[in-house]
Design an enzyme around this catalytic site. Structure first.
Site, PDB file in Angstrom:
ATOM      1  N   THR A  97       0.861  -1.190   0.000  1.00 50.90           N
ATOM      2  CA  THR A  97       0.000   0.000   0.000  1.00 50.90           C
ATOM      3  C   THR A  97       0.891   1.231   0.000  1.00 50.90           C
ATOM      4  O   THR A  97       1.580   1.505   0.986  1.00 50.90           O
ATOM      5  CB  THR A  97      -0.910   0.023   1.241  1.00 50.90           C
ATOM      6  OG1 THR A  97      -1.651  -1.193   1.295  1.00 50.90           O
ATOM      7  CG2 THR A  97      -1.861   1.203   1.186  1.00 50.90           C
ATOM      8  N   LYS A 172      -7.126   1.297  -3.215  1.00 51.21           N
ATOM      9  CA  LYS A 172      -6.719   0.806  -1.888  1.00 51.21           C
ATOM     10  C   LYS A 172      -6.933   1.882  -0.825  1.00 51.21           C
ATOM     11  O   LYS A 172      -7.372   1.594   0.292  1.00 51.21           O
ATOM     12  CB  LYS A 172      -5.250   0.363  -1.950  1.00 51.21           C
ATOM     13  CG  LYS A 172      -4.651  -0.052  -0.645  1.00 51.21           C
ATOM     14  CD  LYS A 172      -5.334  -1.261  -0.016  1.00 51.21           C
ATOM     15  CE  LYS A 172      -4.733  -1.557   1.357  1.00 51.21           C
ATOM     16  NZ  LYS A 172      -5.554  -2.484   2.118  1.00 51.21           N
ATOM     17  N   LYS A 240      -0.114   5.221   8.484  1.00 50.80           N
ATOM     18  CA  LYS A 240       0.488   5.590   7.186  1.00 50.80           C
ATOM     19  C   LYS A 240      -0.605   5.776   6.129  1.00 50.80           C
ATOM     20  O   LYS A 240      -0.613   6.764   5.394  1.00 50.80           O
ATOM     21  CB  LYS A 240       1.445   4.467   6.747  1.00 50.80           C
ATOM     22  CG  LYS A 240       1.875   4.538   5.290  1.00 50.80           C
ATOM     23  CD  LYS A 240       2.314   3.168   4.736  1.00 50.80           C
ATOM     24  CE  LYS A 240       1.246   2.124   4.750  1.00 50.80           C
ATOM     25  NZ  LYS A 240       1.406   0.962   3.933  1.00 50.80           N
TER      26      LYS A 240
END
Ligand code: NAP
Length: 294
Positions: A97, A172, A240
């Protein structure tokens, strides 16, 4: 003849994915920066190597499954970056990701060197990785997406094509916005229940029978009940991802108030040494902020 695959990054996700590909009959070579993590895979019969160069040469497909943008950039275009060793027609597939910008830029750099790249991050955590039930979100050339179906069908239960390079990474972030804010919402509901003096088990039973019930709540139930948070999806990775989402939102002018609030909670949890715990530890952070736990 089945494809020869190099799989780089034997973390919580990469290891079970590589193992499933091996079990499905692919010739899989694995590499991890910290060498000890490849040992269990060696015992299971996978080919292990000690350098990125040895991993990627003469492969049909090279897959990376790494922590974040910095890790992916270092492995692909850093000093010992794999782009120096990969030759066409090897296809490079990043399943980590990362930001859509990073996916797009790396694909462009790869293309300049004659290498085709695809971003194919996954939705689903360690249990889905182990059982081959991930959902793959892909960006890049459609024909490459189609040529990778034999791999995607082993690691996942579904794969979706979203468009050009970077589109998989965008998808995503879309799904992880829902995941991060859902965990925040579940945690806030449980904190309210705690302050009301309601019994947590019964509250969770109620949630799992209500319209908001989800498989996700089931996955996290025991962690929330026992207040033990061994990482399947580490809190630092969710932090993140929410940071990436808010960065993108600023660029494209998207207003995401719940995501901003959730980001603050995960940031506070990071400051309280919860980075390597499961993302569900955001509940512990909110409990503590509410004085519901010392
Ligand atoms: P993880 O367990 O933390 O593993 C991270 C991997 O990246 C390790 O193999 C690590 O190597 C490697 N790495 C980090 N920095 C590196 C560098 N500079 N050079 C080389 N290797 C480096 O992470 P994970 O849970 O497997 O997640 C991997 C990716 O999938 C992340 O982008 C995450 O956001 C995403 N994801 C995770 C989940 C989940 O539930 N866990 C679900 C969907 C997507 P070392 O062992 O040497 O540190």
């Amino acid at each position: 003849m089945s494809k020869k695959i190099a799989f780089i990054g034997m973390g919580n996700m990469g290891a079970p994915m590589a193992l499933n590909l091996h079990k499905a009959g692919f010739e899989v070579t694995v590499y991890n920066r910290s060498a000890e993590k490849v040992l269990p895979l060696k015992e299971q019969g996978l080919h292990t190597v000690g350098s990125l160069q040895d991993a990627v040469m003469h492969k049909d497909v090279v897959i990376t499954m790494l922590s974040n943008d910095a890790a992916v950039k270092e492995v692909i275009t850093g000093d010992e970056g794999i782009l120096d060793y990969i030759e066409a027609p090897t296809v490079l597939v990043d399943m980590s990701t990362v930001s859509p910008d990073t996916s797009g830029e790396l694909a462009e750099t790869a293309a300049q060197m004659g290498i085709t790249m695809m971003d194919a991050p996954v939705s689903g955590s360690v249990n889905a990785a182990e059982s081959g039930n991930l959902v793959i979100l892909a960006g890049g050339k459609k024909e490459v997406f189609e040529s990778l179906q034999d791999i995607f069908e082993v690691v996942g239960k579904a794969s979706y094509y979203f468009g050009n390079n970077g589109s998989g990474s965008k998808a995503k972030l879309v799904i992880n916005l829902l995941l991060g804010t859902t965990m925040q919402g579940i945690s806030e509901s449980l904190v309210l229940a705690e302050k009301f003096g309601l019994e947590r088990t019964t509250v969770l039973d109620m949630m799992q029978q209500a319209a908001v019930a989800s498989p996700f709540l089931g996955f996290k139930r025991n962690l929330l009940l026992e207040e033990q948070y061994p990482a399947a999806f580490s809190l630092k990775h969710m932090h993140k991802d929410l940071g990436l989402i808010l960065g993108q939102a600023r660029e494209i002018g998207s207003v995401l108030p719940a995501t901003s609030a959730a980001y603050q909670s995960y940031s506070a949890a990071m400051n309280h040494n919860m980075a390597d715990m499961d993302m569900a530890a955001v509940f512990a952070e909110l409990l503590s902020q509410s004085g519901a736990k010392n």
